[in-house]
Design a protein around this motif. Structure first.
Motif, PDB file in Angstrom:
ATOM      1  N   ARG A 139       0.834  -1.192   0.000  1.00 17.41           N
ATOM      2  CA  ARG A 139       0.000   0.000   0.000  1.00 17.41           C
ATOM      3  C   ARG A 139       0.879   1.255   0.000  1.00 17.41           C
ATOM      4  NH1 ARG A 139      -3.708  -1.437   4.251  1.00 17.41           N
ATOM      5  NH2 ARG A 139      -4.498  -3.141   3.013  1.00 17.41           N
ATOM      6  N   THR A 140       1.922   1.230   0.806  1.00 19.12           N
ATOM      7  CA  THR A 140       2.845   2.354   0.860  1.00 19.12           C
ATOM      8  C   THR A 140       3.500   2.562  -0.503  1.00 19.12           C
ATOM      9  OG1 THR A 140       3.296   1.696   3.119  1.00 19.12           O
ATOM     10  CG2 THR A 140       4.731   3.374   2.187  1.00 19.12           C
ATOM     11  N   GLU A 181       2.380   1.689  -3.339  1.00 23.10           N
ATOM     12  CA  GLU A 181       1.331   2.158  -4.224  1.00 23.10           C
ATOM     13  C   GLU A 181       1.193   3.674  -4.135  1.00 23.10           C
ATOM     14  OE1 GLU A 181      -3.046   0.918  -4.000  1.00 23.10           O
ATOM     15  OE2 GLU A 181      -1.915  -0.931  -4.213  1.00 23.10           O
ATOM     16  N   GLU A 182       1.164   4.178  -2.929  1.00 19.01           N
ATOM     17  CA  GLU A 182       1.046   5.616  -2.723  1.00 19.01           C
ATOM     18  C   GLU A 182       2.241   6.351  -3.299  1.00 19.01           C
ATOM     19  OE1 GLU A 182       0.370   6.053   1.459  1.00 19.01           O
ATOM     20  OE2 GLU A 182      -1.536   4.983   1.251  1.00 19.01           O
ATOM     21  N   THR A 242       2.023   6.577  -7.024  1.00 14.88           N
ATOM     22  CA  THR A 242       1.046   7.571  -7.434  1.00 14.88           C
ATOM     23  C   THR A 242       1.629   8.980  -7.329  1.00 14.88           C
ATOM     24  OG1 THR A 242      -0.602   6.108  -6.463  1.00 14.88           O
ATOM     25  CG2 THR A 242      -1.360   8.285  -7.143  1.00 14.88           C
ATOM     26  N   GLU A 243       2.365   9.202  -6.270  1.00 16.28           N
ATOM     27  CA  GLU A 243       2.955  10.522  -6.073  1.00 16.28           C
ATOM     28  C   GLU A 243       3.978  10.876  -7.145  1.00 16.28           C
ATOM     29  OE1 GLU A 243       4.456  10.566  -2.114  1.00 16.28           O
ATOM     30  OE2 GLU A 243       2.446  10.367  -1.288  1.00 16.28           O
TER      31      GLU A 243
END
Ligand SMILES: [Zn+2]
Length: 129
Positions: free
Chosen positions: A38-39, A41-42, A45-46
């Motif tokens: 999840r991290t 993934e973030e 995205t950034e």
């Protein structure tokens, strides 16, 4: 005292305890990996304001993470169900044919709901229910 042992479990307490530990260990492992994914993934995205080559890599990575997350979620679900069966004392019995699964299979994939034969059917989409 939880003595709901109206029907005697096929596997003894010590064995069940062993599998419960395996299941919980895997659950912890997967939860950690999920959190990590999840991290990542973030972060992916950034970083979306990079040039085209990097973007392609990013979207590939993202797809990979999503699929990984999906299968891990499935396993997590199966682990929870397996833990439920440990509580019920029905752990180790195939969810389809009710046959007792062998120790080798349970040790390799302690969360599996089916014996080898039924697993094959399930993968072919031939399992009912
Ligand atoms: Zn079966």
């Amino acid at each position: 005292m939880p003595t709901s042992a109206a029907r005697v479990p096929k596997r003894n307490k010590r064995e069940l305890e062993k599998y419960r530990r395996l299941l919980e260990q895997k659950k912890t492992e997967l939860s950690t990996e999920l959190a990590k994914a999840r991290t990542a993934e973030e972060e992916t995205t950034e970083e979306s304001t990079q040039d085209i080559a990097d973007k392609a890599v990013s979207s590939y990575t993202r797809e990979f993470l999503y699929s990984l997350t999906d299968s891990e979620r499935t396993v997590l679900l199966q682990i929870d169900e397996a833990l439920g069966r440990v509580e019920e004392g029905t752990y180790g019995l195939c969810g389809n044919c009710g046959k007792e699964m062998n120790e080798k299979r349970l040790t390799a994939v302690p969360w599996t709901p089916y014996c080898v034969d039924c697993q094959e059917l399930a993968e072919k989409g031939l399992l009912e229910g």
